[in-house]
Design an enzyme around this catalytic site. Structure first.
Site, PDB file in Angstrom:
ATOM      1  N   GLY A  26      34.773  42.096  66.018  1.00 45.88           N
ATOM      2  CA  GLY A  26      34.524  41.095  64.978  1.00 45.88           C
ATOM      3  C   GLY A  26      35.013  39.690  65.322  1.00 45.88           C
ATOM      4  CG  ASN A  36      41.643  50.100  63.069  1.00 44.67           C
ATOM      5  OD1 ASN A  36      41.788  48.903  62.831  1.00 44.67           O
ATOM      6  ND2 ASN A  36      40.507  50.754  62.811  1.00 44.67           N
ATOM      7  N   GLY A  91      43.218  44.415  61.986  1.00 47.02           N
ATOM      8  CA  GLY A  91      43.133  43.212  61.144  1.00 47.02           C
ATOM      9  C   GLY A  91      42.263  42.139  61.754  1.00 47.02           C
ATOM     10  CG  ASN A 134      33.355  44.078  59.337  1.00 50.66           C
ATOM     11  OD1 ASN A 134      33.201  44.769  58.336  1.00 50.66           O
ATOM     12  ND2 ASN A 134      34.436  44.122  60.078  1.00 50.66           N
ATOM     13  CB  CYS A 186      37.082  44.682  57.731  1.00 51.43           C
ATOM     14  SG  CYS A 186      38.558  45.138  58.648  1.00 51.43           S
ATOM     15  CB  THR A 195      37.622  52.560  59.249  1.00 51.70           C
ATOM     16  OG1 THR A 195      37.878  51.256  58.720  1.00 51.70           O
ATOM     17  CG2 THR A 195      37.486  52.459  60.756  1.00 51.70           C
TER      18      THR A 195
HETATM   19  C1  LIG Z   1      40.570  49.862  66.686  1.00 53.61           C
HETATM   20  C2  LIG Z   1      39.330  49.622  65.883  1.00 53.61           C
HETATM   21  C3  LIG Z   1      38.895  48.324  65.645  1.00 53.61           C
HETATM   22  C4  LIG Z   1      37.747  48.093  64.904  1.00 53.61           C
HETATM   23  N1  LIG Z   1      37.317  46.805  64.700  1.00 53.61           N
HETATM   24  C5  LIG Z   1      36.162  46.588  64.012  1.00 53.61           C
HETATM   25  C6  LIG Z   1      35.649  45.273  63.856  1.00 53.61           C
HETATM   26  O1  LIG Z   1      36.190  44.301  64.370  1.00 53.61           O
HETATM   27  N2  LIG Z   1      34.507  45.107  63.124  1.00 53.61           N
HETATM   28  C7  LIG Z   1      33.845  46.178  62.564  1.00 53.61           C
HETATM   29  O2  LIG Z   1      32.820  45.986  61.910  1.00 53.61           O
HETATM   30  N3  LIG Z   1      34.289  47.434  62.736  1.00 53.61           N
HETATM   31  C8  LIG Z   1      35.433  47.659  63.446  1.00 53.61           C
HETATM   32  N4  LIG Z   1      35.879  48.949  63.619  1.00 53.61           N
HETATM   33  C9  LIG Z   1      35.100  50.058  63.040  1.00 53.61           C
HETATM   34  C10 LIG Z   1      34.198  50.712  64.086  1.00 53.61           C
HETATM   35  O3  LIG Z   1      33.248  49.811  64.574  1.00 53.61           O
HETATM   36  C11 LIG Z   1      33.494  51.935  63.488  1.00 53.61           C
HETATM   37  O4  LIG Z   1      32.700  51.521  62.410  1.00 53.61           O
HETATM   38  C12 LIG Z   1      34.475  52.974  62.979  1.00 53.61           C
HETATM   39  O5  LIG Z   1      35.589  53.068  63.841  1.00 53.61           O
HETATM   40  C13 LIG Z   1      33.852  54.347  62.847  1.00 53.61           C
HETATM   41  O6  LIG Z   1      33.370  54.814  64.083  1.00 53.61           O
HETATM   42  P1  LIG Z   1      34.214  55.833  65.018  1.00 53.61           P
HETATM   43  O7  LIG Z   1      34.646  56.949  64.147  1.00 53.61           O
HETATM   44  O8  LIG Z   1      33.253  56.235  66.080  1.00 53.61           O
HETATM   45  O9  LIG Z   1      35.359  55.053  65.538  1.00 53.61           O
HETATM   46  C14 LIG Z   1      37.029  49.184  64.371  1.00 53.61           C
HETATM   47  C15 LIG Z   1      37.472  50.488  64.606  1.00 53.61           C
HETATM   48  C16 LIG Z   1      38.597  50.727  65.356  1.00 53.61           C
HETATM   49  C17 LIG Z   1      39.042  52.136  65.578  1.00 53.61           C
END
Ligand SMILES: Cc1cc2nc3c(=O)[nH]c(=O)nc-3n(C[C@H](O)[C@H](O)[C@H](O)COP(=O)(O)O)c2cc1C
Ligand SMILES: Cc1cc2nc3c(=O)[nH]c(=O)nc-3n(C[C@H](O)[C@H](O)[C@H](O)COP(=O)(O)OP(=O)(O)OC[C@H]3O[C@@H](n4cnc5c(N)ncnc54)[C@H](O)[C@@H]3O)c2cc1C
Ligand SMILES: Cc1cc2nc3c(=O)[nH]c(=O)nc-3n(C[C@H](O)[C@H](O)[C@H](O)COP(=O)(O)OP(=O)(O)OC[C@H]3O[C@@H](n4cnc5c(N)ncnc54)[C@H](O)[C@@H]3O)c2cc1C
Ligand SMILES: Cc1cc2nc3c(=O)[nH]c(=O)nc-3n(C[C@H](O)[C@H](O)[C@H](O)COP(=O)(O)O)c2cc1C
Ligand code: FES
Ligand code: FES
Lengths: 317, 266, 317, 266
Positions: free
Chosen positions: C60, C83, C86, C141, C144, C207
């Protein structure tokens, strides 16, 4: 609260006091078994002494018998399971006749989970159970992802929620616990509505709507296509919701979701739950709730805490 | 009485293909299990698997209970790797057993694949020896033939690929048996895939034979608490009832079962 | 769609066609890496050939640099992790200057995830990235759980959602993907709003709000108290949401949440996702997305499917 | 270059208390790892653990890379049960190494607990031998003393309970060393709990000594992609920057680190 704790400590090396109180429901300890995972009472009797549990929350009861959904009704997923039982139950009359005698004598707090397809059905079940004798509290299931009518809608729509709680409240003197849906942006708001409408407690969370597909047959793994996710997978979500609810309103909160160890239960207490209920974990370890009771006693003693009030809501942020 | 027992693994051996026998030292369960009952086994070490796995008790010998299993997925794979002396948590005995065999009838055991395991204790318990019909996809799926023979049973085999015995289904053997002995008063005991059970039920109803079928359903609790494992049956009054395979079953009389689809012509 | 499939099959034993199209974004295959789990582009370059990925969704990006939350920012829970990063990022200017050169040349589809504290910030970031060149699409996004202002509020409030999507839509010609919050009673409703407001696709799910407590210190395990749950634990929830969204509207859906194996990805495709993104699983297996691409090719070939259109949305109910 | 390598377990032995040494056959990582770098190890068989675990490389010998680890939780418990010949997926080498030691300075290695493991390769690489200060809660936490001595280093020990060496902290040893040799031009290399690093940093800054500290942070990816492992430092211009311990670290010069709380008087 801390004063009482201090007094108790002063009284010396007494056994820690595990008793708790949920909106007028006294319990000998704060560890119950969750609705739908412990049947109607007697099923686990060979394996679990019910009088050592804080309480039994009975499987969801409705006015008329309900057949539930088509099998398969359960599918295992990572650290959890999805169920689509669909609230099968023999109806309130049969329940009172066949199961209440056992429950009245089982030596623990009895909470009956109820559901309906309309507010009127909720009311009628509540009235019938209030007359039955031996029921210590009602848990309104306003959050089941597995029935089409009613179910989760009551738990996500603020207006409907207020209405159903108000009307059931007016129909019974039994302590009223509302089991809310976790599928909302702001659980605190809904907890406040429950408080205003006269509920005595809320329980959080019910299962999360979920689905699994057999990639060979390309068919849903559940007869009902989708169901509700429970088990360790949802525990961190439940802890967050309980914490939010306890900060938003003064109602006691029952923490439910993924409790399978002492630590899981402690997390709920520390963020503010006054009791917890063990669900899915009972399938793997029928004595899970009892082991948590024993562990909790040791934890309190080991940490110099005289009782639950010294533990509940003590999260340091 | 249902027990939760911690059982030592005394042996865990492959017996060809994906089939294995797990031997568990058990006091309580082994001491009370009846033919057709099952146990619910906790899968060790894999915290991501939250459900136990149900298995029929194959037999009891020397204070040990044996499970005859096929490795099909994550849980049975872990079981296959479990070594001697490991401890397993086992719930049981669960469910209702096969009833005592009718002394006036000729018993016929009909097994599909590992269904044979659930029928072995029936074969031991029957006063009268009869016929065991074993079916499977291929020769490797024909299980326990010599064991049934050692107990004094006549064994007939059918495989779908013809690699052993008759090329065909186990119900073809059943049809042949019925045709061969038209006047015989039979009683069927069957365990296997639901399609096979249905086919056995159809023949039983046509011929007026009593048939006991052992069902396989996805299970949660195994003790009747979760209502996962339901099956529709008719009670004496003919009323449709939804019962629990783990509690009211796994054994049901063929005539009481409400089949989801028409039994058809198989 | 089936017709095209039949044609392709008729053309003989060709390699299955993995290419897909997400609201105007062409991708060589439907397996991307999810925002926040693959950095700003070059971090995994030693381990993962980016040109074999369907696409990279960048962490992001906001208008100004953001420091994110205090550590600890990660805690492991059963089959998942929480996580609370932020949304730390160096701001859009730095991003365009330092990372876009790598991304422009990396040989795959580049989608940039953006966020803001106000609609105006979303707009300005979108405009800057539209001018930058090399960006194939934007992912808004709106979900969040880790920032106080904006964040999830945009994704749960229907009015705000419509407004932010409409305004960003008017500011850029780039394909616009909206990443919605899973914390709503009816995801279909919000997907329809995105469609009406001019979005080209939605991605689901971000998440789930979650929390974990250290029961010895009685402190939150995350510096930010709570965070977002990801990993296999949330996969069944994500599958359900993707299924609901694909039934509610015609927008292409990107399935995100707990994909760590071919089967997980297939579930998303079968319920209707036109692409998937691998997040948390990359941490454990950096080559997870690439392995899924290979597995998908084999699955299609093995099942006689000529391309993704023969697979997507083929759930039999 | 970061590799993902499947390494065979050549040995996995207890070395007292909760400490163990894991010996992994490795071509790529062992061939390029530098002192202070670490690897990220996937925990086998436990699908519920979704994160790898970071460990410093203790040393490289005979084409094997060794990890010196303490069993503290679920992941290290599984590692402890991992047998010879098992295969482990390892990412590495990760992070920036300790810089080459200043040839004009007397090197002092300061280790808390398993921090000693991260300093062993520094001890091997230093042209000049100096002093190793080992600290821990109790005698069992004093690790690798004889190994450092065999490399020609002088070893001093402090334990908090006084069960071995000086009763006190490793920084008491450091204070004594500095006091004993007031004119000496030192360089510190430290690895251990954050409180210890802070105490070392404080002394370094007071005495104008260059100190290299290796930090321990919760990690997700290990390669710089997730931003989980951040630490605040000041760049040359004195501007505060949030950097990744897994990529810009784990080794930082004491003077650049922004301490969350005031270093205080410890
Ligand atoms: C460490 C971490 C950082 C993330 N940062 C972002 C972000 O910056 N923007 C966003 O839209 N989603 C962010 N996500 C969410 C992921 O893109 C994803 O939607 C979410 O983790 C679910 O997928 P997964 O279970 O395969 O991890 C983040 C997830 C994790 C674990
Ligand atoms: C009453 C009863 C008796 C049984 N007796 C035997 C036996 O003697 N020998 C034997 O090999 N198998 C037996 N089975 C089937 C056995 O339970 C499954 O093969 C086993 O659970 C598969 O687990 P898995 O983790 O390897 O497979 P997975 O497919 O990974 O299991 C995932 C989930 O599906 C469930 N499941 C998978 N297959 C079945 C099935 N056929 N029936 C019910 N649930 C299933 C599992 O319990 C688990 O919850 C019996 C099943 C029942 C209900
Ligand atoms: C750069 C670096 C080098 C390290 N070198 C060594 C070493 O050489 N020997 C050694 O014994 N240990 C070392 N550690 C610490 C080691 O990573 C943890 O002890 C280990 O991850 C604990 O895992 P667990 O599953 O047993 O514990 P759990 O507490 O169950 O782990 C749960 C989670 O917390 C994380 N975690 C737990 N403790 C720590 C910690 N101290 N630091 C960072 N994350 C942690 C785990 O990685 C995991 O994600 C190092 C850590 C880092 C960051
Ligand atoms: C098989 C099954 C049946 C359930 N039936 C009910 C029910 O009838 N009424 C209800 O309010 N909740 C029901 N639940 C939800 C549980 O009470 C509990 O809220 C949920 O499972 C989360 O807890 P757990 O993760 O400990 O299982 C059921 C859950 C399961 C797994
Ligand atoms: S498995 Fe739970 S009721 Fe049968
Ligand atoms: S661990 Fe992911 S950035 Fe350092």
């Amino acid at each position: 609260m801390t004063e009482i704790g201090a007094e108790r400590r002063a009284a010396g090396r007494k056994e820690p006091d595990l008793s708790t109180d949920i909106g007028g429901i006294r319990m000998k300890n704060p560890v119950m078994v969750a609705s739908g995972t412990f049947g109607f009472g007697p099923e686990y009797a060979d394996l679990v002494e019910p009088d050592r549990l804080g309480g039994v929350i009975v499987k969801g009861i409705s006015l008329d018998p309900a057949a539930g959904n088509e099998p398969p009704r359960l599918v295992e997923v990572p650290c959890g399971l999805i169920n689509s039982i669909g609230l099968q139950n023999p109806g309130v009359e049969y329940f009172v006749r066949e199961y209440m005698p056992f429950l009245r004598d089982c030596g623990t707090t009895v909470i009956v989970n109820i559901w309906g397809r309309s507010i009127e059905e909720y009311r009628l079940v509540a009235i019938r159970l209030s007359e039955a004798g031996g029921v210590d509290g009602l848990e309104l299931n306003l959050s089941c992802p597995n029935i089409r009518e009613g179910g989760a809608a009551f738990g996500t729509d603020a207006r409907l929620l207020r209405q159903v709680v108000t009307e059931v409240r007016a129909s019974t003197d039994l302590p009223l616990i509302v089991k809310l849906s976790p599928n909302v942006p702001d659980i605190g708001e809904l907890a406040v509505i429950c408080e205003q409408a006269g509920a005595d407690a809320v329980s959080l969370i019910n299962t999360l709507p979920a689905m699994a597909v057999d990639v060979e047959t390309r068919r849903p793994r559940l007869g009902n296509i989708s169901g509700g996710l429970s088990g360790p997978a949802i525990h961190p979500v439940a802890v967050k919701m309980v914490w939010e609810a306890t900060r938003a309103c003064a109602l006691p909160v029952i923490g439910v979701g993924g409790v399978s160890s002492l630590a899981d239960a402690l997390e709920f207490f520390i963020v503010g739950a006054r009791a917890v209920a063990v669900g899915t974990a009972t399938f793997s370890n029928p004595r899970c709730a009892l082991e948590i009771v024993d562990g909790l006693r040791e934890y309190l003693a080991g940490h110099g805490l005289a009782g639950m009030d010294d533990l509940i809501g003590t999260l340091e942020t | 009485m249902i027990y939760m027992e911690t059982c030592r693994v005394e042996d865990n051996r492959g017996v060809g293909g994906e089939y294995r026998i797990l031997v568990l030292r058990s006091e309580q369960i082994a001491g009370s299990v009846l033919p057709g009952q099952f146990v619910h086994v906790r899968i060790p070490r894999r915290n991501d698997l939250v459900l136990r796995r149900p298995f029929s008790v194959f037999r009891v010998r020397n204070g040990c209970m044996e499970i005859f299993y096929k490795v099909v997925g994550a849980g049975t794979r872990v079981l296959a790797e479990t070594r001697r002396h490991a401890a397993l948590s086992v719930l049981g005995p669960l469910g209702r057993a096969f009833p005592d065999a009718d002394p006036d009838a000729e018993p016929v055991l009909v097994a599909g694949g590992y269904g044979a395991a659930a029928l072995y204790m029936v074969a031991e318990a029957c006063r009268r020896r009869g016929t065991v019909l074993l079916g499977g996809a291929s020769a490797g799926d024909i299980l326990l033939g010599t064991e049934f023979e050692s107990l004094g049973w006549r064994v007939e085999v059918a495989t779908e690929d013809g690699s052993l015995g008759l090329k065909g289904r186990v119900t073809d053997l059943l049809d042949a048996l019925i045709a061969r002995r038209p006047g015989e008063h039979f009683e069927f005991f069957a365990c296997g895939p639901e399609g096979m059970l249905r086919a056995v039920a159809r023949r039983a109803m046509q011929k007026g034979v009593r048939a006991w079928l052992s069902f396989d359903r996805r299970m949660g609790c195994g003790v009747g608490a979760c209502l996962a494992c339901v099956l529709d049956v008719r009670d004496e009054g003919g009323r449709r009832r939804r019962v629990r395979v783990c509690r009211e079953g796994p054994v049901f009389e063929a005539g009481t079962v409400v089949w989801e689809e028409d039994p058809g012509n198989d």
